[in-house]
Design a protein around this motif. Structure first.
Motif, PDB file in Angstrom:
ATOM      1  N   PHE A 161       1.193  17.929  -4.388  1.00 55.08           N
ATOM      2  CA  PHE A 161       2.061  18.097  -3.003  1.00 55.08           C
ATOM      3  C   PHE A 161       2.209  16.667  -2.120  1.00 55.08           C
ATOM      4  O   PHE A 161       3.296  16.181  -1.763  1.00 55.08           O
ATOM      5  N   VAL A 162       1.256  15.974  -1.983  1.00 51.94           N
ATOM      6  CA  VAL A 162       1.209  14.858  -1.308  1.00 51.94           C
ATOM      7  C   VAL A 162       1.459  13.577  -1.908  1.00 51.94           C
ATOM      8  O   VAL A 162       2.001  12.628  -1.227  1.00 51.94           O
ATOM      9  N   THR A 163       1.641  13.594  -3.271  1.00 52.82           N
ATOM     10  CA  THR A 163       2.127  12.655  -4.052  1.00 52.82           C
ATOM     11  C   THR A 163       3.507  13.029  -4.565  1.00 52.82           C
ATOM     12  O   THR A 163       4.353  12.338  -5.070  1.00 52.82           O
ATOM     13  N   LEU A 164       4.072  14.336  -4.220  1.00 56.45           N
ATOM     14  CA  LEU A 164       5.208  14.847  -4.562  1.00 56.45           C
ATOM     15  C   LEU A 164       5.444  14.712  -6.179  1.00 56.45           C
ATOM     16  O   LEU A 164       6.411  14.143  -6.675  1.00 56.45           O
ATOM     17  N   PRO A 174      11.111  -3.304  -4.579  1.00 54.49           N
ATOM     18  CA  PRO A 174       9.672  -2.534  -4.452  1.00 54.49           C
ATOM     19  C   PRO A 174       9.217  -1.954  -5.770  1.00 54.49           C
ATOM     20  O   PRO A 174       9.901  -1.670  -6.685  1.00 54.49           O
ATOM     21  N   MET A 175       7.985  -1.871  -6.050  1.00 52.78           N
ATOM     22  CA  MET A 175       7.182  -1.132  -7.106  1.00 52.78           C
ATOM     23  C   MET A 175       6.511  -0.174  -6.528  1.00 52.78           C
ATOM     24  O   MET A 175       5.385  -0.516  -5.800  1.00 52.78           O
ATOM     25  N   ILE A 176       6.610   1.032  -7.127  1.00 56.55           N
ATOM     26  CA  ILE A 176       6.013   2.179  -6.234  1.00 56.55           C
ATOM     27  C   ILE A 176       5.434   3.197  -7.443  1.00 56.55           C
ATOM     28  O   ILE A 176       5.689   2.864  -8.608  1.00 56.55           O
ATOM     29  N   TYR A 177       4.925   4.052  -6.927  1.00 51.97           N
ATOM     30  CA  TYR A 177       4.288   5.207  -7.617  1.00 51.97           C
ATOM     31  C   TYR A 177       5.123   5.968  -8.375  1.00 51.97           C
ATOM     32  O   TYR A 177       6.302   6.142  -7.634  1.00 51.97           O
ATOM     33  N   PRO A 178       5.068   6.184  -9.741  1.00 56.56           N
ATOM     34  CA  PRO A 178       3.886   6.263 -10.562  1.00 56.56           C
ATOM     35  C   PRO A 178       3.754   4.719 -11.375  1.00 56.56           C
ATOM     36  O   PRO A 178       2.838   4.666 -12.154  1.00 56.56           O
ATOM     37  N   ALA A 179       4.943   3.768 -11.173  1.00 55.47           N
ATOM     38  CA  ALA A 179       4.469   2.631 -11.814  1.00 55.47           C
ATOM     39  C   ALA A 179       3.166   1.892 -11.363  1.00 55.47           C
ATOM     40  O   ALA A 179       2.487   1.075 -12.164  1.00 55.47           O
ATOM     41  N   VAL A 180       2.741   2.282 -10.198  1.00 54.69           N
ATOM     42  CA  VAL A 180       1.529   1.679  -9.637  1.00 54.69           C
ATOM     43  C   VAL A 180       0.857   2.677  -8.856  1.00 54.69           C
ATOM     44  O   VAL A 180       1.597   3.784  -8.690  1.00 54.69           O
ATOM     45  N   ALA A 181      -0.247   2.633  -8.613  1.00 49.91           N
ATOM     46  CA  ALA A 181      -1.048   3.696  -7.884  1.00 49.91           C
ATOM     47  C   ALA A 181      -0.480   4.149  -6.674  1.00 49.91           C
ATOM     48  O   ALA A 181       0.188   3.286  -6.094  1.00 49.91           O
ATOM     49  N   ASN A 182      -0.806   5.246  -6.138  1.00 52.48           N
ATOM     50  CA  ASN A 182      -0.107   5.623  -5.036  1.00 52.48           C
ATOM     51  C   ASN A 182      -0.255   4.860  -3.691  1.00 52.48           C
ATOM     52  O   ASN A 182       0.721   4.892  -2.950  1.00 52.48           O
ATOM     53  N   GLY A 210       0.781  -1.212  -0.001  1.00 55.61           N
ATOM     54  CA  GLY A 210      -0.107   0.003  -0.126  1.00 55.61           C
ATOM     55  C   GLY A 210       0.922   1.268   0.037  1.00 55.61           C
ATOM     56  O   GLY A 210       0.822   2.205  -0.975  1.00 55.61           O
ATOM     57  N   ASP A 211       1.497   1.468   1.212  1.00 59.58           N
ATOM     58  CA  ASP A 211       2.375   2.781   1.296  1.00 59.58           C
ATOM     59  C   ASP A 211       3.743   2.688   0.696  1.00 59.58           C
ATOM     60  O   ASP A 211       4.405   1.571   0.605  1.00 59.58           O
ATOM     61  N   THR A 212       4.046   3.822  -0.101  1.00 57.14           N
ATOM     62  CA  THR A 212       5.062   3.640  -0.909  1.00 57.14           C
ATOM     63  C   THR A 212       6.341   3.482   0.029  1.00 57.14           C
ATOM     64  O   THR A 212       7.284   2.799  -0.130  1.00 57.14           O
ATOM     65  N   LEU A 213       6.489   4.259   1.032  1.00 62.63           N
ATOM     66  CA  LEU A 213       7.749   4.222   1.927  1.00 62.63           C
ATOM     67  C   LEU A 213       8.067   2.880   2.804  1.00 62.63           C
ATOM     68  O   LEU A 213       8.884   2.383   3.123  1.00 62.63           O
ATOM     69  N   GLN A 214       6.690   2.407   3.122  1.00 60.22           N
ATOM     70  CA  GLN A 214       6.594   1.099   3.804  1.00 60.22           C
ATOM     71  C   GLN A 214       7.279  -0.011   2.821  1.00 60.22           C
ATOM     72  O   GLN A 214       7.943  -0.809   3.279  1.00 60.22           O
ATOM     73  N   ALA A 215       6.894  -0.054   1.661  1.00 57.63           N
ATOM     74  CA  ALA A 215       7.338  -0.807   0.467  1.00 57.63           C
ATOM     75  C   ALA A 215       8.895  -0.729   0.383  1.00 57.63           C
ATOM     76  O   ALA A 215       9.601  -1.817   0.346  1.00 57.63           O
ATOM     77  N   ILE A 216       9.290   0.327   0.312  1.00 57.75           N
ATOM     78  CA  ILE A 216      10.685   0.437   0.024  1.00 57.75           C
ATOM     79  C   ILE A 216      11.377  -0.001   1.368  1.00 57.75           C
ATOM     80  O   ILE A 216      12.489  -0.564   1.470  1.00 57.75           O
ATOM     81  N   ARG A 217      10.849   0.504   2.575  1.00 59.44           N
ATOM     82  CA  ARG A 217      11.575   0.185   3.804  1.00 59.44           C
ATOM     83  C   ARG A 217      11.531  -1.522   4.017  1.00 59.44           C
ATOM     84  O   ARG A 217      12.486  -2.193   4.520  1.00 59.44           O
ATOM     85  N   LEU A 218      10.298  -2.297   3.520  1.00 56.65           N
ATOM     86  CA  LEU A 218      10.160  -3.615   3.570  1.00 56.65           C
ATOM     87  C   LEU A 218      11.102  -4.165   3.006  1.00 56.65           C
ATOM     88  O   LEU A 218      11.969  -5.102   3.140  1.00 56.65           O
ATOM     89  N   SER A 219      11.635  -3.665   1.491  1.00 55.16           N
ATOM     90  CA  SER A 219      12.426  -4.382   0.678  1.00 55.16           C
ATOM     91  C   SER A 219      13.957  -4.254   1.383  1.00 55.16           C
ATOM     92  O   SER A 219      14.765  -5.061   1.398  1.00 55.16           O
ATOM     93  N   GLY A 220      14.191  -3.228   2.244  1.00 52.91           N
ATOM     94  CA  GLY A 220      15.701  -2.983   2.616  1.00 52.91           C
ATOM     95  C   GLY A 220      15.476  -3.989   3.925  1.00 52.91           C
ATOM     96  O   GLY A 220      16.705  -4.742   4.377  1.00 52.91           O
ATOM     97  N   ILE A 221      14.386  -4.178   4.689  1.00 53.11           N
ATOM     98  CA  ILE A 221      14.706  -4.933   5.779  1.00 53.11           C
ATOM     99  C   ILE A 221      14.863  -6.297   5.439  1.00 53.11           C
ATOM    100  O   ILE A 221      15.489  -7.263   5.803  1.00 53.11           O
ATOM    101  N   LEU A 222      14.168  -6.827   4.431  1.00 52.04           N
ATOM    102  CA  LEU A 222      14.238  -8.325   3.715  1.00 52.04           C
ATOM    103  C   LEU A 222      15.551  -8.275   3.188  1.00 52.04           C
ATOM    104  O   LEU A 222      16.319  -9.348   3.506  1.00 52.04           O
TER     105      LEU A 222
END
Lengths: 134, 683
Positions: B551-554, B478-486, B457-469
């Motif tokens: 702004f909120v999606t930068l 991770p696959m994040i916005y704009p490749a997938v919905a925000n 769901g959340d972009t930064l959580q996806a990036i963070r989870l990838s790093g933890i793994l």
């Protein structure tokens, strides 16, 4: 007067009442469940609920301004279907040992059928407010 | 219409012609005629007060209508226009009013170009897109994680990989069948180099043709059940050049909304009318073709054999029936389905038992199951002959290197000789999906392909989870916005036949545990709730709404467009964000820093949006929790924009809980800057 004009009037008069310690005028606009929010680590901060507490806040706020000889002027009002935004300036001349006061803020007011349901007071410089008026 | 009207005139007695500056009345007339034509009704039947959807206007036609209005009025319009102003009357009033005010806020002149004003030599470093990209890159260095992209990988990219001198379990490789690194495939490539060199040193048309090319093309054609095939040096370029070459302005290309970028690029190059249909919505596609087929010389339907973000598969048999009924061409991109679907890996055609000749354009890549590099088109003999002599991406390009062609050919041979690889891949995918679901992970619509997303769901959580793994020895991107919905950020697992059951079990246990921990620790993840547009809102309100979304999606390019060159943002308080930010670049940096210093943990809720002729006011609430601390924030912000000529010239922000806000941002800034200094030292 249409609904939007009426909202502008309510917001403008609220601010004028705030500036002039006119709790009676403001009370006329308040809903019984009105809430007035002024958050942060500043004098008078808090969530003031109901006409009695809001009235007290208005008197205290006006007293704060007058103790420093400050004026509050409404600069700009933008109405919306539910909220009214009103921007204001607070100024006071320099006095012995004190620099002039120059700060701004805005009041977001939720108005329904001529009655204020809630208001939030926001400042552009909370530090200056405390330093110069606290 | 009076004699002064120059913005609208009859066009062959049909739809009136609409020109820039058209009044509300002129726009309304045009819309009435246009809807009548589109819906095959008489103009008298169209009621301007009735929502357009009642006439059966679907989402695709609504987008087309917005696009046509943009072209005719020469203004940029909100993509949600037809939903925001649901009746003809409301839509015309909105557009006419904005034009009459001479205020192109919402409606920005599309062709306006701002000339360079400096005398210095142009530099790409000054380009807005280049600068915005650099700003976004700063956000990728998530604290404790680092940039998850361009990780350097040593050795073969299979079920395991060596990254940073450490072996990790690998789910970031297209090596579905484990054929990259297979001794026979490697030997074939080496042998080809020994025989033909590392390059064919010419276009195949001239002197670059080698026997291995011809053998590979024959094998590919046989594999997918086509008469012939042609290989290209790049997969992306295969789609771009084929679509761009085969179709033209008189044609229609319809494609699934999740289609790959290369198809979009090729379709745009072709000049054909392009219409997306909702993902996997074949009923919607059928309805679309029923209405639009008659307007075009050729119609092409493009789908993927496996959608690479979601891992789901289209109903190819139904698509074949549909294309036959509408006399359309069908193209299937098999990048992720060849070698994966079907009992023997022959792809989505084998999976559905479809005759290969029923698909007009089979496209695929050689870089995934086939362990090489490049792309192919397979189809009828006549089609391939035409492409062989005319396709620009083929005839004006060097031929495929012999080693790549030989590797792909050998991979096909191994795949056919060792069908157990495909069988094992199917078993591993089934295991992965069932275990993921047992762990309560959201795998979306993935349905038995080699791609399984775990939607975070959340972009930064996806990036963070990838790093933890990665820290725990598991590589997944991770696959994040704009490749997938925000709100659709995910980890994308590519399953290989090489993966062991143990690797899959261990990985999913780790993912479930760490994702659960992340969701507990980062309860204040970045979420946004915005107000919906109202039918009669002021154009300045629309501008502010679009700015807030940016702004909120930068979305830095969108924000860039809204800012006047000499814009000033006043931010109160004593945090690192405070001050007067002057000029477009300083303001964009301010946006990026606002995002960075809150470490992406904000919950944002837009509560009110107001506007008058020269201003827009936004009022929103923020709550946040700084990771690894007890520091929490709750503050409301009021932002007042001053607007001129459709641009923001000044903004004042007011914060209701200034000290708490400053404390949070100051701590956040320290946190992120300490992290950046630490990773900077290791580079």
């Amino acid at each position: 007067m249409n609904a939007l004009q009426s909202q502008v009037e309510v917001a403008r008069r609220s601010l004028e009442a705030l500036a002039g310690a006119d709790a009676a005028t403001l009370s006329g606009y308040l809903d019984d469940a009105s809430v007035f929010r002024f958050r942060g680590d500043v004098p008078l901060a808090g969530e003031h609920k109901g006409p009695e507490h809001v009235g007290r806040f208005v008197r205290d706020f006006a007293a704060l301004l007058s103790s420093r000889g400050a004026r509050l002027e409404v600069a700009h009002v933008v109405p919306g279907p539910e909220h009214v935004y009103a921007r204001f300036r607070v100024t006071a001349p320099a006095s012995p040992g004190r620099a002039p006061v120059e700060l701004g803020g805005c009041l977001m007011t939720r108005v329904r059928e001529g009655h204020i349901l809630e208001s939030s007071l926001l400042l552009d410089d909370a530090y200056a407010f405390q330093r110069d008026l606290g | 219409m009076n004699a002064q009207d120059t913005s609208v005139s009859p066009q062959d007695g049909g739809t009136p012609e609409l020109r820039p500056g058209g009044s509300a009345q002129q726009i309304e007339s045009w819309l009435v005629q246009r809807i009548a034509t589109l819906m095959q009704r008489s103009a008298q039947e169209i009621d301007v007060k009735v929502p357009l959807t009642r006439y059966g206007l679907d989402s695709v036609e609504a987008v087309t209508l917005s696009g046509d209005l943009e072209d005719l009025l020469e203004r940029r319009l909100a993509s949600t226009l037809v939903w925001d102003y649901p009746t003809i009357s409301q839509l015309a009033q909105h557009l006419g009013q904005a034009a009459a005010q001479g205020n192109p806020n919402v409606i920005t002149n599309r062709v306006r170009v701002e000339p360079r004003t400096t005398s210095a030599a142009p530099s790409f470093a000054d380009d807005d897109d280049v600068k915005n990209n650099s700003r976004r890159l700063r956000l990728l260095d998530v604290p404790g994680v680092g940039n998850p992209y361009f990780r350097r990988c040593e050795g073969i990219n299979g079920d395991r990989a060596v990254i940073g001198q450490r072996e990790v379990v690998n789910f970031a490789s297209y090596n579905y069948l484990g054929l990259s690194g297979h001794p026979d495939v490697s030997a074939a490539a080496k042998d080809a180099i020994d025989r033909y060199g590392t390059s064919v040193s010419a276009s195949r048309l001239i002197s670059g043709e080698r026997p291995v090319h011809v053998e590979l093309e024959a094998a590919l054609a046989k594999l997918v059940g086509a008469e012939d095939a042609l290989v290209y040096v790049g997969g992306h370029a295969t789609n771009v050049t084929t679509l761009g070459h085969m179709f033209g302005p008189q044609d229609l290309i319809v494609y699934d909304e999740l289609i790959h970028d290369s198809v979009l690029g090729g379709a745009e190059l072709s000049g054909a009318t392009r219409l997306p249909f909702r993902h996997q919505d074949l009923a919607g596609l059928d309805a679309l073709l029923t209405r639009r087929r008659g307007d075009h010389a050729n119609v092409l339907i493009v789908v993927e054999g496996v959608y690479s973000a979601d891992g789901d598969v289209p109903d190819l048999a139904a698509l074949v029936a549909l294309k036959k009924r509408h006399r359309a061409f069908l193209m299937v991109d098999e990048a992720h389905s060849l070698g994966v679907l079907g009992k023997t890996g022959r792809g989505v055609g084998e999976h559905f038992g479809v005759d290969g000749r029923d698909v007009d354009l089979w496209m695929g890549t050689l870089s995934k199951s086939l362990a090489s590099c490049g792309g192919y088109i397979a189809g009828s003999r006549k089609l391939v002959e035409y492409l062989r002599y005319t396709s620009p991406g083929f005839i004006y390009s060097v031929g495929m290197p012999p080693s790549n062609a030989a590797a792909a050919l050998a991979a096909i041979q191994v795949m056919q000789r060792e069908p157990e690889r495909v069988t094992r891949l199917h078993e591993r995918v089934k295991l992965f999906l069932s275990l993921a679901r047992e762990h309560g992970l959201d795998t979306g619509t993935s349905s038995g392909s080699g791609v399984v997303p775990v939607i975070v769901g959340d972009t930064l959580q996806a990036i963070r989870l990838s790093g933890i793994l990665m820290d725990q020895g598991i590589n997944v991107a991770p696959m994040i916005y704009p490749a997938v919905a925000n709100d659709g950020a995910r980890l994308r697992f590519f399953i290989s036949s090489l993966h062991t059951e143990e690797q899959i079990r261990h990985t999913l246990e780790t993912v479930a545990r760490e994702l659960g921990r992340l969701k507990r620790d980062f309860s204040g993840s970045f979420e946004v709730m915005t107000l919906k547009a109202s039918p009669d809102e002021h154009p300045n309100m629309t501008l502010a709404r679009e700015g807030f979304d940016g702004f909120v999606t930068l979305d830095l390019p969108a924000l860039s467009r809204q800012l006047a060159p000499d814009v000033v943002y006043h931010f109160p308080g004593r945090s690192p964000l405070a001050g007067a930010h002057k000029g477009k670049d300083a303001v964009l940096d301010f946006f990026v820093n606002a995002f960075r210093y809150t470490v992406g943990t904000l919950n944002v809720r837009l509560k009110e949006l107001l506007a008058d002729a020269n201003h827009a006011v936004l009022y929103w609430s923020n709550t946040a929790h700084l990771p690894g601390t007890d520091l929490r924030l709750s503050a409301d912000i009021c932002e007042v924009l001053t607007l001129k000529d459709g641009k923001v010239v000044e903004a004042h922000w007011f914060v209701d809980n200034q000290r708490a806000f400053d404390e949070f941002v100051t701590q956040g800034a320290r946190f992120i800057e300490a992290h950046e200094a630490a990773i900077g030292g290791t580079r």
